[in-house]
Design a protein around this motif. Structure first.
Motif, PDB file in Angstrom:
ATOM      1  N   LEU A  58      -6.906   4.501   5.821  1.00  0.00           N
ATOM      2  CA  LEU A  58      -7.460   3.708   6.915  1.00  0.00           C
ATOM      3  C   LEU A  58      -7.298   2.212   6.640  1.00  0.00           C
ATOM      4  O   LEU A  58      -6.950   1.430   7.538  1.00  0.00           O
ATOM      5  CB  LEU A  58      -8.929   4.049   7.116  1.00  0.00           C
ATOM      6  N   LEU A  59      -7.539   1.801   5.407  1.00  0.00           N
ATOM      7  CA  LEU A  59      -7.369   0.386   5.061  1.00  0.00           C
ATOM      8  C   LEU A  59      -5.894  -0.005   5.106  1.00  0.00           C
ATOM      9  O   LEU A  59      -5.547  -1.118   5.537  1.00  0.00           O
ATOM     10  CB  LEU A  59      -7.958   0.126   3.672  1.00  0.00           C
ATOM     11  N   ALA A  60      -5.003   0.905   4.697  1.00  0.00           N
ATOM     12  CA  ALA A  60      -3.570   0.637   4.769  1.00  0.00           C
ATOM     13  C   ALA A  60      -3.118   0.503   6.223  1.00  0.00           C
ATOM     14  O   ALA A  60      -2.292  -0.367   6.553  1.00  0.00           O
ATOM     15  CB  ALA A  60      -2.796   1.750   4.074  1.00  0.00           C
ATOM     16  N   ALA A  61      -3.649   1.357   7.097  1.00  0.00           N
ATOM     17  CA  ALA A  61      -3.303   1.256   8.517  1.00  0.00           C
ATOM     18  C   ALA A  61      -3.743  -0.092   9.084  1.00  0.00           C
ATOM     19  O   ALA A  61      -3.003  -0.739   9.847  1.00  0.00           O
ATOM     20  CB  ALA A  61      -3.960   2.402   9.293  1.00  0.00           C
ATOM     21  N   HIS A  62      -4.942  -0.526   8.725  1.00  0.00           N
ATOM     22  CA  HIS A  62      -5.410  -1.840   9.167  1.00  0.00           C
ATOM     23  C   HIS A  62      -4.468  -2.944   8.693  1.00  0.00           C
ATOM     24  O   HIS A  62      -4.106  -3.843   9.465  1.00  0.00           O
ATOM     25  CB  HIS A  62      -6.819  -2.088   8.629  1.00  0.00           C
ATOM     26  N   ALA A  63      -4.053  -2.871   7.425  1.00  0.00           N
ATOM     27  CA  ALA A  63      -3.176  -3.906   6.875  1.00  0.00           C
ATOM     28  C   ALA A  63      -1.842  -3.948   7.605  1.00  0.00           C
ATOM     29  O   ALA A  63      -1.337  -5.033   7.941  1.00  0.00           O
ATOM     30  CB  ALA A  63      -2.959  -3.648   5.380  1.00  0.00           C
ATOM     31  N   LEU A  64      -1.243  -2.800   7.872  1.00  0.00           N
ATOM     32  CA  LEU A  64       0.045  -2.772   8.567  1.00  0.00           C
ATOM     33  C   LEU A  64      -0.088  -3.269  10.003  1.00  0.00           C
ATOM     34  O   LEU A  64       0.769  -4.002  10.500  1.00  0.00           O
ATOM     35  CB  LEU A  64       0.609  -1.357   8.546  1.00  0.00           C
ATOM     36  N   LEU A  65      -1.166  -2.883  10.680  1.00  0.00           N
ATOM     37  CA  LEU A  65      -1.364  -3.327  12.061  1.00  0.00           C
ATOM     38  C   LEU A  65      -1.624  -4.824  12.145  1.00  0.00           C
ATOM     39  O   LEU A  65      -1.345  -5.448  13.178  1.00  0.00           O
ATOM     40  CB  LEU A  65      -2.534  -2.555  12.692  1.00  0.00           C
ATOM     41  N   ARG A  66      -2.137  -5.406  11.074  1.00  0.00           N
ATOM     42  CA  ARG A  66      -2.335  -6.857  11.024  1.00  0.00           C
ATOM     43  C   ARG A  66      -1.075  -7.593  10.576  1.00  0.00           C
ATOM     44  O   ARG A  66      -1.100  -8.801  10.362  1.00  0.00           O
ATOM     45  CB  ARG A  66      -3.479  -7.195  10.062  1.00  0.00           C
ATOM     46  N   GLY A  67       0.020  -6.868  10.427  1.00  0.00           N
ATOM     47  CA  GLY A  67       1.277  -7.504  10.040  1.00  0.00           C
ATOM     48  C   GLY A  67       1.430  -7.680   8.549  1.00  0.00           C
ATOM     49  O   GLY A  67       2.257  -8.484   8.103  1.00  0.00           O
ATOM     50  N   GLY A  68       0.668  -6.936   7.765  1.00  0.00           N
ATOM     51  CA  GLY A  68       0.749  -7.055   6.318  1.00  0.00           C
ATOM     52  C   GLY A  68       2.037  -6.487   5.768  1.00  0.00           C
ATOM     53  O   GLY A  68       2.730  -5.705   6.425  1.00  0.00           O
ATOM     54  N   PRO A  70       4.644  -4.145   3.698  1.00  0.00           N
ATOM     55  CA  PRO A  70       4.632  -2.724   3.315  1.00  0.00           C
ATOM     56  C   PRO A  70       4.181  -2.505   1.875  1.00  0.00           C
ATOM     57  O   PRO A  70       3.590  -1.468   1.567  1.00  0.00           O
ATOM     58  CB  PRO A  70       6.093  -2.299   3.512  1.00  0.00           C
ATOM     59  N   LEU A  71       4.444  -3.479   0.997  1.00  0.00           N
ATOM     60  CA  LEU A  71       4.049  -3.328  -0.399  1.00  0.00           C
ATOM     61  C   LEU A  71       2.531  -3.243  -0.540  1.00  0.00           C
ATOM     62  O   LEU A  71       2.019  -2.545  -1.429  1.00  0.00           O
ATOM     63  CB  LEU A  71       4.591  -4.508  -1.220  1.00  0.00           C
ATOM     64  N   LEU A  72       1.799  -3.928   0.333  1.00  0.00           N
ATOM     65  CA  LEU A  72       0.339  -3.835   0.315  1.00  0.00           C
ATOM     66  C   LEU A  72      -0.111  -2.440   0.736  1.00  0.00           C
ATOM     67  O   LEU A  72      -0.986  -1.832   0.107  1.00  0.00           O
ATOM     68  CB  LEU A  72      -0.271  -4.892   1.240  1.00  0.00           C
ATOM     69  N   ALA A  73       0.489  -1.918   1.802  1.00  0.00           N
ATOM     70  CA  ALA A  73       0.171  -0.551   2.217  1.00  0.00           C
ATOM     71  C   ALA A  73       0.512   0.430   1.108  1.00  0.00           C
ATOM     72  O   ALA A  73      -0.223   1.394   0.864  1.00  0.00           O
ATOM     73  CB  ALA A  73       0.931  -0.200   3.490  1.00  0.00           C
ATOM     74  N   GLY A  74       1.628   0.177   0.405  1.00  0.00           N
ATOM     75  CA  GLY A  74       1.998   1.043  -0.711  1.00  0.00           C
ATOM     76  C   GLY A  74       0.955   1.036  -1.806  1.00  0.00           C
ATOM     77  O   GLY A  74       0.606   2.093  -2.356  1.00  0.00           O
ATOM     78  N   ALA A  75       0.440  -0.148  -2.140  1.00  0.00           N
ATOM     79  CA  ALA A  75      -0.592  -0.240  -3.181  1.00  0.00           C
ATOM     80  C   ALA A  75      -1.831   0.545  -2.785  1.00  0.00           C
ATOM     81  O   ALA A  75      -2.425   1.257  -3.603  1.00  0.00           O
ATOM     82  CB  ALA A  75      -0.953  -1.707  -3.429  1.00  0.00           C
ATOM     83  N   LEU A  76      -2.221   0.439  -1.513  1.00  0.00           N
ATOM     84  CA  LEU A  76      -3.417   1.143  -1.044  1.00  0.00           C
ATOM     85  C   LEU A  76      -3.198   2.657  -1.006  1.00  0.00           C
ATOM     86  O   LEU A  76      -4.084   3.435  -1.386  1.00  0.00           O
ATOM     87  CB  LEU A  76      -3.810   0.621   0.332  1.00  0.00           C
ATOM     88  N   LEU A  77      -2.026   3.089  -0.575  1.00  0.00           N
ATOM     89  CA  LEU A  77      -1.752   4.526  -0.513  1.00  0.00           C
ATOM     90  C   LEU A  77      -1.619   5.128  -1.911  1.00  0.00           C
ATOM     91  O   LEU A  77      -1.981   6.290  -2.132  1.00  0.00           O
ATOM     92  CB  LEU A  77      -0.496   4.784   0.316  1.00  0.00           C
ATOM     93  N   GLY A 107       0.142   1.427  -8.197  1.00  0.00           N
ATOM     94  CA  GLY A 107      -0.469   0.515  -7.231  1.00  0.00           C
ATOM     95  C   GLY A 107      -0.682  -0.876  -7.813  1.00  0.00           C
ATOM     96  O   GLY A 107      -0.486  -1.885  -7.120  1.00  0.00           O
ATOM     97  N   HIS A 108      -1.059  -0.949  -9.086  1.00  0.00           N
ATOM     98  CA  HIS A 108      -1.242  -2.255  -9.721  1.00  0.00           C
ATOM     99  C   HIS A 108       0.083  -3.009  -9.809  1.00  0.00           C
ATOM    100  O   HIS A 108       0.116  -4.237  -9.674  1.00  0.00           O
ATOM    101  CB  HIS A 108      -1.838  -2.085 -11.118  1.00  0.00           C
ATOM    102  N   VAL A 109       1.177  -2.277 -10.046  1.00  0.00           N
ATOM    103  CA  VAL A 109       2.494  -2.922 -10.073  1.00  0.00           C
ATOM    104  C   VAL A 109       2.808  -3.520  -8.701  1.00  0.00           C
ATOM    105  O   VAL A 109       3.333  -4.638  -8.602  1.00  0.00           O
ATOM    106  CB  VAL A 109       3.575  -1.916 -10.505  1.00  0.00           C
ATOM    107  N   CYS A 110       2.486  -2.786  -7.639  1.00  0.00           N
ATOM    108  CA  CYS A 110       2.679  -3.325  -6.283  1.00  0.00           C
ATOM    109  C   CYS A 110       1.890  -4.618  -6.095  1.00  0.00           C
ATOM    110  O   CYS A 110       2.403  -5.602  -5.541  1.00  0.00           O
ATOM    111  CB  CYS A 110       2.249  -2.302  -5.241  1.00  0.00           C
TER     112      CYS A 110
END
Length: 268
Positions: A58-68, A70-77, A107-110
């Motif tokens: 859910l937090l990754a979806a929020h980040a992507l929808l806000r234009g974040g 993909p590496l951030l979504a990867g860290a969260l997933l 995720g920490h590497v991301c």
């Protein structure tokens, strides 16, 4: 002219729709987190298990929808992968635990790659913090080492070193990412104290998850702000370069990146 206005209207409608979806995803994350934490406090194990894997997507979806990025979504997933594996295998230190720790490590590497792009160059403040975080890591390893099972000692020490590096890197982006990195460090230290068979506070998983969720939320929000500000700076530089009186286009991207990371003091 009409076509341009219609195109702008459609683009505005798409942006508004994405904003609503992003807000809904964030609200769902907050609501699920509240239910999960309440379940941990009240001993509702099935509800806690059902809600935990949904948190980071859910937090990754929020980040992507806000234009974040993909590496951030990867860290969260990857955090979701760690959450799920630790839940499946328990926190006893078995194979599922080690796989979960590996997912968190990826995720920490991301995050480290994100902070390398969005962080400030560093300076004396960074060196002081590096000394502080190194001392904290050494102290934690020395204190936890005797209580850990033999097969866990080296993996936990190496993982905690990577986690500490991520927490230090987070201090170079924004104050909120620095706070998020510190809370992530605290959360995993609380988890490791259980592995080392230290005395635990009541409802120990509640405190682990409370600090973890706050950490991921702060990290995600801080990275989003950095990313969006950098993109805005790049767009403004490109637009200035295309204007007749604007600067030459040749080094616009480099100039915008430098301007966006000029300050060595993280922003709030």
């Amino acid at each position: 002219m009409k076509a341009a206005r219609a195109g702008a209207a459609r683009a505005g409608a798409v942006r508004a729709s994405r904003d609503r979806a992003a807000t809904a995803a964030l609200a769902a994350f907050g609501g699920t987190a509240l239910v999960h934490l309440t379940a941990l406090l009240t001993g509702a194990t099935l509800l806690a298990h059902a809600t935990k894997p949904a948190l980071m997507p859910l937090l990754a979806a929020h980040a992507l929808l806000r234009g974040g990025p993909p590496l951030l979504a990867g860290a969260l997933l990857l955090g979701c992968g760690g959450d799920t594996l630790l839940q499946v295998g328990g926190d006893s230190g078995g194979p599922a635990f080690l796989l979960g720790m590996g997912s968190f490590a990826a995720g920490h590497v991301c995050y480290l790659l994100l902070f390398a792009r969005h962080g400030s160059p560093g300076g004396a403040r960074t060196y002081r913090l590096a000394a502080l975080y190194t001392a904290a890591w050494l102290t934690a390893v020395v204190l936890l080492w005797p209580g850990l099972d033999g097969e866990l000692r080296v993996p936990v020490a190496l993982y905690s070193l990577l986690l500490t590096a991520m927490a230090l890197g987070a201090t170079r982006a924004r104050l909120r990412t620095g706070a998020g990195g510190a809370l992530f460090l605290l959360s995993d230290t609380l988890l490791a104290s259980g592995l080392a068979k230290w005395p635990q506070a009541p409802a120990p998983q509640f405190w682990v998850m409370l600090t973890y969720l706050a950490a991921q939320g702060l990290l995600a929000h801080g990275v989003l702000r950095c990313h969006n500000e950098l993109e805005q700076a790049e767009r403004e530089t490109e637009e200035a370069g295309r204007s007749p009186a604007g600067p030459s286009v040749g080094h616009g991207s480099d100039q915008s990146r430098t301007a966006a990371r000029a300050s060595t003091t993280p922003k709030p």
